[in-house]
Write a protein that holds these residues in place. Sequence first.
Motif, PDB file in Angstrom:
ATOM      1  N   ALA A 106      17.353  96.033  59.997  1.00 50.69           N
ATOM      2  CA  ALA A 106      16.561  96.714  61.278  1.00 50.69           C
ATOM      3  C   ALA A 106      15.740  97.932  61.625  1.00 50.69           C
ATOM      4  O   ALA A 106      16.611  98.895  60.717  1.00 50.69           O
ATOM      5  N   ALA A 107      14.639  98.239  62.138  1.00 54.99           N
ATOM      6  CA  ALA A 107      13.885  99.750  62.121  1.00 54.99           C
ATOM      7  C   ALA A 107      13.679  99.988  63.647  1.00 54.99           C
ATOM      8  O   ALA A 107      13.478  98.622  64.349  1.00 54.99           O
ATOM      9  N   SER A 108      13.785 100.824  63.725  1.00 46.42           N
ATOM     10  CA  SER A 108      14.137 101.756  65.328  1.00 46.42           C
ATOM     11  C   SER A 108      13.068 102.630  65.569  1.00 46.42           C
ATOM     12  O   SER A 108      13.697 103.717  64.749  1.00 46.42           O
ATOM     13  N   LEU A 109      12.277 102.802  66.707  1.00 43.79           N
ATOM     14  CA  LEU A 109      11.662 104.303  66.465  1.00 43.79           C
ATOM     15  C   LEU A 109      10.936 105.048  68.303  1.00 43.79           C
ATOM     16  O   LEU A 109      10.447 104.062  68.362  1.00 43.79           O
ATOM     17  N   SER A 110      11.863 105.961  68.394  1.00 44.65           N
ATOM     18  CA  SER A 110      11.446 106.188  69.730  1.00 44.65           C
ATOM     19  C   SER A 110      11.003 107.859  69.619  1.00 44.65           C
ATOM     20  O   SER A 110      10.882 108.782  68.914  1.00 44.65           O
ATOM     21  N   VAL A 111       9.810 108.295  70.879  1.00 51.45           N
ATOM     22  CA  VAL A 111       9.115 109.056  70.997  1.00 51.45           C
ATOM     23  C   VAL A 111       9.785 109.469  71.945  1.00 51.45           C
ATOM     24  O   VAL A 111       9.188 108.531  73.008  1.00 51.45           O
TER      25      VAL A 111
ATOM     26  N   THR B 237       7.454 118.273  85.729  1.00 56.00           N
ATOM     27  CA  THR B 237       8.540 118.581  84.539  1.00 56.00           C
ATOM     28  C   THR B 237       7.832 116.896  85.029  1.00 56.00           C
ATOM     29  O   THR B 237       7.849 115.796  85.405  1.00 56.00           O
ATOM     30  N   VAL B 238       6.634 116.906  83.618  1.00 54.91           N
ATOM     31  CA  VAL B 238       5.855 115.205  83.252  1.00 54.91           C
ATOM     32  C   VAL B 238       6.974 115.101  81.715  1.00 54.91           C
ATOM     33  O   VAL B 238       6.930 114.833  80.826  1.00 54.91           O
ATOM     34  N   SER B 239       7.496 113.250  81.674  1.00 53.38           N
ATOM     35  CA  SER B 239       8.663 113.395  80.608  1.00 53.38           C
ATOM     36  C   SER B 239       7.431 112.145  80.116  1.00 53.38           C
ATOM     37  O   SER B 239       6.815 111.175  80.850  1.00 53.38           O
ATOM     38  N   TYR B 240       7.222 111.870  78.531  1.00 53.28           N
ATOM     39  CA  TYR B 240       7.142 109.981  77.999  1.00 53.28           C
ATOM     40  C   TYR B 240       7.733 109.847  77.117  1.00 53.28           C
ATOM     41  O   TYR B 240       8.716 111.002  76.403  1.00 53.28           O
ATOM     42  N   GLU B 241       7.905 108.309  76.882  1.00 49.70           N
ATOM     43  CA  GLU B 241       9.005 108.252  76.431  1.00 49.70           C
ATOM     44  C   GLU B 241       8.917 107.171  75.896  1.00 49.70           C
ATOM     45  O   GLU B 241       8.008 106.148  76.640  1.00 49.70           O
ATOM     46  N   ALA B 242       8.552 106.623  74.841  1.00 53.09           N
ATOM     47  CA  ALA B 242       8.422 105.424  74.282  1.00 53.09           C
ATOM     48  C   ALA B 242       9.118 105.013  72.534  1.00 53.09           C
ATOM     49  O   ALA B 242      10.115 105.460  72.191  1.00 53.09           O
ATOM     50  N   ALA B 243       9.487 103.036  72.517  1.00 50.29           N
ATOM     51  CA  ALA B 243      10.894 102.675  71.613  1.00 50.29           C
ATOM     52  C   ALA B 243       9.822 101.912  71.215  1.00 50.29           C
ATOM     53  O   ALA B 243       9.404 100.881  71.576  1.00 50.29           O
ATOM     54  N   GLU B 244       9.739 101.654  69.580  1.00 48.89           N
ATOM     55  CA  GLU B 244       9.585 100.565  68.692  1.00 48.89           C
ATOM     56  C   GLU B 244      10.662  99.546  68.148  1.00 48.89           C
ATOM     57  O   GLU B 244      11.780 101.020  67.409  1.00 48.89           O
ATOM     58  N   SER B 245      10.974  98.703  68.128  1.00 46.63           N
ATOM     59  CA  SER B 245      12.027  97.866  66.867  1.00 46.63           C
ATOM     60  C   SER B 245      12.096  96.779  66.721  1.00 46.63           C
ATOM     61  O   SER B 245      11.141  96.011  67.097  1.00 46.63           O
ATOM     62  N   PHE B 246      12.482  96.802  65.418  1.00 40.09           N
ATOM     63  CA  PHE B 246      11.693  95.405  64.628  1.00 40.09           C
ATOM     64  C   PHE B 246      13.507  94.863  63.861  1.00 40.09           C
ATOM     65  O   PHE B 246      13.963  95.514  63.843  1.00 40.09           O
TER      66      PHE B 246
END
Length: 671
Positions: free
Chosen positions: A93-98, A108-117
């Motif tokens: 498994a791999a995951s990536l949070s940005v 305040t402006v926030s951005y959050e995204a994530a990908e996992s496989f």
Amino acid sequence: MSVWRSIGVGLLVLTFSLPARAACSHKLYANAELNTTTLSIPTTIMAKVVEKALPGSSLILPSIEVTLRFGTAMEFLLDCGCMPCCRHPEKQAASLSVSASVHTLGGTVSYEAAESFVDDGVHDPQPDVECVLPLILTHQGGALVSAIGVDLEIGGLSLKSEQVTMSFSAIPHCGCTRDEPCFANTAPRIVNVFPQSLDMNKAETASITVTATDAEGNLALFPVTRDAPGTLPAVKVHDWYSEDRTRGAATYLVSFPSEGEDLHALVTLTAWDECGQRDLRSVPVRLFYPQKITLDPQSRWDGREYMAHFTVSDPNFRGCDDPWEAVSLSVNEVSCGTYHLSQDVISCLNTWDGSGAATVVFHPQRDCCDRGFTLQAVDLNGLLDTYRVEVPSRPLRVAGPLMGTAAVALMPGAEVAVVEPVVLDTVELEPSGETFRVNLGSPPRYAESYSFSVDSLGGYYVPSCQLDPALICHVLSEGDVLVDEFSVLVRDACGAELEVPITVTILVENRVPPDLVTPAQNALVECDGKGNSDDFTTWLAVHGGAVAHGACDLSVTWEYEIGDSQPACGGTGTRAVKFLVSDRYGNQTETQASFAIQDTSPPELKLPEDVTVECLGPTDPGHTGWATAEDLCDPNEPSLGHSDAGEAGGCPHAWMITRTWTATDACGNST
């Protein structure tokens, strides 16, 4: 005017990763650059007013929708490699949070995204072969993505944009597992964070409670600390979990940052499960710093008032108007006077570069010396600063120079007399209305006596009559004056002191006439028939032989007054002359003498030639010739007379006559 403000909603980011069971490694690329976990992208933030219906209600309210447009491409690539992790029944498994956050548009402006496989394990490579699982999170240049805005303000506009540079941070995870319960696992979910935003004063702490659920009942313990880069540190002080591990809560203590003066920050909270999957939530924090009062070193007395100029600085003024900041000013503990405060509130409306200004005008009480006041500043969060001002003594001043002119005179007998004392000019003492004392400072040199007044500084100065005659003579010979410079010390009731210089100019006069050493002598000259003008001029030039000296060896000048001529006989006569000797101070001495012309020389007589006449012929001067006479000092011809004496000759009627001529001038001189 309508003002739209956004309300922050936490973004649920579902990522999952499995606990590592074998040796795994990963490589992270940001826009093709290896081992880079952050990436700065020029971004256009667009805030738009939209209408949304409240859930379960027909009420429609305006809201602010935030969209990001990337100026360049953003790509994070994670290569997750494990050995051997892609063989059945293991799963890789791999995951990536940005995430990214920026302070703009007042909030305040926030951005959050994530990908996992998760690799399903269908591959069956050799045991020594590493499986590589790639994971990409990317946005093309110009791409539009959604973001979350907290406390945004766009005024009455329906759309507002801002150009910023956002810094994106990536957190990777790489691992593998054989635990079959984790094969179909779903990530835990944070269902509540309280409070959803924080306002913190410097040196304070605050608590945040997070509640999470997990459908599979394998909720892990909440992390003990949260100290991710760019976030505030948080320490877990309490946690709770249900028996079936489907629900849990934790309370964290958040600390104010020890360094820097950031006005906005985030606290990131995370919930994990036993399979390594997580959910996270960011809480925006507004940081409030205490204001600081400083006194301008240029504060000073201005006439009867003390002008105290203050600067009130507050880092939160630089963030106006999110949040709005205002500092209330007041003056307390006032002693020996009254005051006027230029303004009692400093806010975002009247600050520049993080600070504002105020002035306290202090009016002192007469003859009261413990002068002071305290300026107090309190901001909207109750932070307090004070500044105590001990008002210095007012400097004493005089409105002009203190000076005057006196006069003394040198009198016969080498005595010095005071001709004129001086009343020193009166000058005003400042500040007026105070009580003063006057004492002698440096003493005068040439004073017989002196006195001074207090209310308006003035005085009376009498020169000494005991001045050294040699000093007086020196001043007279140089054509100079005496200058007496001294001072007085003026003190007020509070001990402020001023030395006031005084200058008295003493004019020195000479009243001693020149000393006549030798008086003028009478002159008697022989008449030259020309009025003896050369002799007279020579006699006048030497002042008739008179000699005189000025007092203190002052130079003298001579003049003369010629009297009327008293004529005598012929060209003789007498003339009286008065000689005047003066110094430059007008002192005079006189002497008189006479210039006399006498005639003691007889006339010059010229006789006629001897003559012979016939017997019984005429013998009078008319037939025999007249004698002539001349005299230099007789304007007329001298008188002539003659007498004859006869003597018989050698024949009858022969006769020898001897005629004697006499010439007499006007003064009786005869030849």
